[in-house]
Design a protein around this motif. Structure first.
Motif, PDB file in Angstrom:
ATOM      1  N   VAL A 152      63.222 -63.847  96.364  1.00 20.03           N
ATOM      2  CA  VAL A 152      62.399 -63.496  97.516  1.00 20.03           C
ATOM      3  C   VAL A 152      62.779 -62.081  97.958  1.00 20.03           C
ATOM      4  O   VAL A 152      63.928 -61.824  98.322  1.00 20.03           O
ATOM      5  CB  VAL A 152      62.602 -64.475  98.686  1.00 20.03           C
ATOM      6  CG1 VAL A 152      61.722 -64.065  99.874  1.00 20.03           C
ATOM      7  CG2 VAL A 152      62.287 -65.896  98.252  1.00 20.03           C
ATOM      8  N   THR A 284      58.409 -63.871  95.218  1.00 18.82           N
ATOM      9  CA  THR A 284      57.464 -63.551  96.277  1.00 18.82           C
ATOM     10  C   THR A 284      58.113 -62.567  97.240  1.00 18.82           C
ATOM     11  O   THR A 284      59.269 -62.179  97.078  1.00 18.82           O
ATOM     12  CB  THR A 284      56.975 -64.818  97.013  1.00 18.82           C
ATOM     13  OG1 THR A 284      55.843 -64.476  97.821  1.00 18.82           O
ATOM     14  CG2 THR A 284      58.072 -65.426  97.878  1.00 18.82           C
ATOM     15  N   ASP A 306      56.612 -65.274 108.302  1.00 22.96           N
ATOM     16  CA  ASP A 306      56.594 -65.408 106.836  1.00 22.96           C
ATOM     17  C   ASP A 306      57.706 -66.334 106.381  1.00 22.96           C
ATOM     18  O   ASP A 306      57.507 -67.234 105.551  1.00 22.96           O
ATOM     19  CB  ASP A 306      56.806 -64.043 106.166  1.00 22.96           C
ATOM     20  CG  ASP A 306      55.632 -63.104 106.279  1.00 22.96           C
ATOM     21  OD1 ASP A 306      54.544 -63.538 106.678  1.00 22.96           O
ATOM     22  OD2 ASP A 306      55.822 -61.915 105.951  1.00 22.96           O
ATOM     23  N   LEU A 310      57.158 -69.828 104.432  1.00 25.06           N
ATOM     24  CA  LEU A 310      57.639 -69.984 103.056  1.00 25.06           C
ATOM     25  C   LEU A 310      58.662 -71.107 102.971  1.00 25.06           C
ATOM     26  O   LEU A 310      58.618 -71.941 102.046  1.00 25.06           O
ATOM     27  CB  LEU A 310      58.246 -68.665 102.562  1.00 25.06           C
ATOM     28  CG  LEU A 310      58.880 -68.701 101.172  1.00 25.06           C
ATOM     29  CD1 LEU A 310      57.885 -69.152 100.100  1.00 25.06           C
ATOM     30  CD2 LEU A 310      59.465 -67.332 100.815  1.00 25.06           C
ATOM     31  N   ILE A 325      54.982 -71.357  96.514  1.00 27.71           N
ATOM     32  CA  ILE A 325      54.855 -69.910  96.687  1.00 27.71           C
ATOM     33  C   ILE A 325      53.386 -69.505  96.746  1.00 27.71           C
ATOM     34  O   ILE A 325      52.985 -68.693  97.580  1.00 27.71           O
ATOM     35  CB  ILE A 325      55.600 -69.178  95.554  1.00 27.71           C
ATOM     36  CG1 ILE A 325      57.113 -69.300  95.762  1.00 27.71           C
ATOM     37  CG2 ILE A 325      55.184 -67.709  95.489  1.00 27.71           C
ATOM     38  CD1 ILE A 325      57.939 -68.787  94.600  1.00 27.71           C
ATOM     39  N   TYR A 328      51.996 -70.435 100.140  1.00 25.13           N
ATOM     40  CA  TYR A 328      52.500 -69.500 101.150  1.00 25.13           C
ATOM     41  C   TYR A 328      51.769 -68.170 101.078  1.00 25.13           C
ATOM     42  O   TYR A 328      51.319 -67.630 102.106  1.00 25.13           O
ATOM     43  CB  TYR A 328      54.006 -69.279 100.973  1.00 25.13           C
ATOM     44  CG  TYR A 328      54.457 -67.935 101.469  1.00 25.13           C
ATOM     45  CD1 TYR A 328      54.525 -67.657 102.834  1.00 25.13           C
ATOM     46  CD2 TYR A 328      54.764 -66.904 100.569  1.00 25.13           C
ATOM     47  CE1 TYR A 328      54.898 -66.395 103.289  1.00 25.13           C
ATOM     48  CE2 TYR A 328      55.143 -65.641 101.012  1.00 25.13           C
ATOM     49  CZ  TYR A 328      55.201 -65.391 102.372  1.00 25.13           C
ATOM     50  OH  TYR A 328      55.560 -64.143 102.822  1.00 25.13           O
ATOM     51  N   GLU A 329      51.631 -67.609  99.875  1.00 25.09           N
ATOM     52  CA  GLU A 329      51.022 -66.289  99.739  1.00 25.09           C
ATOM     53  C   GLU A 329      49.571 -66.277 100.198  1.00 25.09           C
ATOM     54  O   GLU A 329      49.139 -65.346 100.899  1.00 25.09           O
ATOM     55  CB  GLU A 329      51.144 -65.798  98.295  1.00 25.09           C
ATOM     56  CG  GLU A 329      52.575 -65.434  97.908  1.00 25.09           C
ATOM     57  CD  GLU A 329      52.730 -65.067  96.451  1.00 25.09           C
ATOM     58  OE1 GLU A 329      53.751 -64.453  96.102  1.00 25.09           O
ATOM     59  OE2 GLU A 329      51.828 -65.423  95.640  1.00 25.09           O
TER      60      GLU A 329
END
Length: 374
Positions: A152, A284, A306, A310, A325, A328-329
């Motif tokens: 990350v 990410t 964020d 995440l 991921i 989340y994105e």
């Protein structure tokens, strides 16, 4: 699931803390030598829907309230003659808005909530290489290497992880020059009274002279200027800065004269609005590494949100981190786009020929938006 977090700022530490609460270990690699290696900057206001929400997810809401300063929400906006344009006074001792907290205090709060071996100091990531069997080989300045399954990037504006996902360029949007004035109540009581317990903005044409009260009794002074072609060293001269504010009320420019050390300039950069990337397994970004915006009050709050989102996705589906991921994105891209657009508009408004009139209208409609310290 070995998780490596590059960067021990507010986003990276929030991510590590919430993962820890879910029983998921992570290691934070931080380039600074230790937690006291450098000052952490000024104060910031934590928004209920983002920064405060993340701290609640981290189980630190009560500790935040013990460290925060609701009176720091007071905001004064003056013109170059010293005339008051806006004076926002928060409700006394109320945490219902966006109370201020010093960045250093917030970082210490997060660090103290983590096991002692979570943060590995003195490790600046310089390269990450995908391994044939999945995961990443990490190389740090000095040659140390290690591996992880998930990487990350929480390593800020000049992220070493970002180029693995996107080649989005950075653009120069403004110059910020910072000074500090220590022990202001005793040494400069007139400036203490001018600034008050919160934030002061003195708004001119294409420039802002701002000051902010910190919890240790000091003032952080910030000079925001439109992007231009002048060499960065120009702004290291106190005399040159005073010349830029020639004709302003001397009570205001005294903030520049009283600085304890030489001015510290830095270029403010931003990523293109709408930046996104195709999801890639095991990697990410969060915070400024993912969506560097002009500093108008959202950066740290969105970085912490964020981290919370995440961590929530990874905890909900630990057997399939790549799906976590991706989820989340997609949510982050959707959330950030309008915030980034707003940040660009506010930055342009603040450093414009009609800034004073525009800011008065803005704050009349939205008295809690935004703050200098982000």
């Amino acid at each position: 699931m070995r998780i490596a977090i590059a960067g021990g700022g507010l986003g990276g530490l929030t991510l590590a803390r919430i993962l820890h609460r879910h029983g998921i270990d992570a290691v934070v690699y931080e380039r600074e030598a230790d937690r006291s290696a450098r000052p952490q900057g000024g104060a910031l206001d934590l928004h209920p829907e983002s920064g405060q929400h993340a701290l609640a997810e981290a189980g630190l809401a009560d500790r935040f309230q013990s460290e925060a300063r609701p009176e720091g929400e007071e905001h004064r906006i003056l013109d170059p003659t010293g005339r008051t344009l806006v004076h926002h006074e928060p409700q006394p001792l109320s945490f219902s808005g966006r109370p201020e907290i010093d960045r250093g205090a917030l970082r210490d709060l997060l660090l103290d909530s983590l096991p002692g071996d979570t943060v590995v100091w003195g490790h600046r990531l310089v390269a990450a290489t995908p391994r044939p069997d999945g995961g990443w080989e990490l190389t740090f300045h000095g040659g140390h290497r290690t591996g992880c399954d998930i990487l990350v990037g929480a390593d800020g504006a000049r992220s070493a992880v970002r180029p693995l996902l996107t080649d989005a360029p950075l653009s120069y949007v403004a110059t910020l020059v910072e000074l500090n004035i220590g022990d202001v109540d005793r040494r400069h009581p007139d400036l203490a009274e001018l600034v008050g317990p919160g934030n002061l903005w003195c708004v001119g044409v294409n420039q802002i002279l701002a000051a902010q009260r910190l919890g240790d009794g000091s003032l952080r002074v910030g000079i925001s200027l439109r992007a231009d072609g002048r060499p960065i060293d120009t702004y290291r001269s106190r005399r040159a800065l005073l010349d830029m504010f020639d004709g302003w009320d001397p009570r205001l420019t005294a903030l520049i004269e009283a600085g304890d050390s030489a001015p510290t300039p830095r270029l403010i950069e931003a990523m293109p609005t709408g930046t996104r990337w195709p999801s890639r397994p095991g990697i990410t970004l969060i915070g400024d590494a993912a969506h560097l915006m002009p500093p108008v009050g959202e950066g740290a709050n969105q970085a912490m949100l964020d981290a919370a989102e995440l961590a929530s996705q990874l905890a909900a589906d630990p057997a399939d981190p790549d799906s976590a991921i991706r989820a989340y994105e997609e949510a982050m891209f959707t959330r950030i786009h309008p915030i980034a657009e707003m940040s660009v508009r506010v930055q342009a408004m603040m450093l414009s020929p009609t800034a004073a009139e525009d800011i008065v209208r803005f704050f009349t409609a939205r008295p809690a938006e935004p703050t200098f310290a982000q």
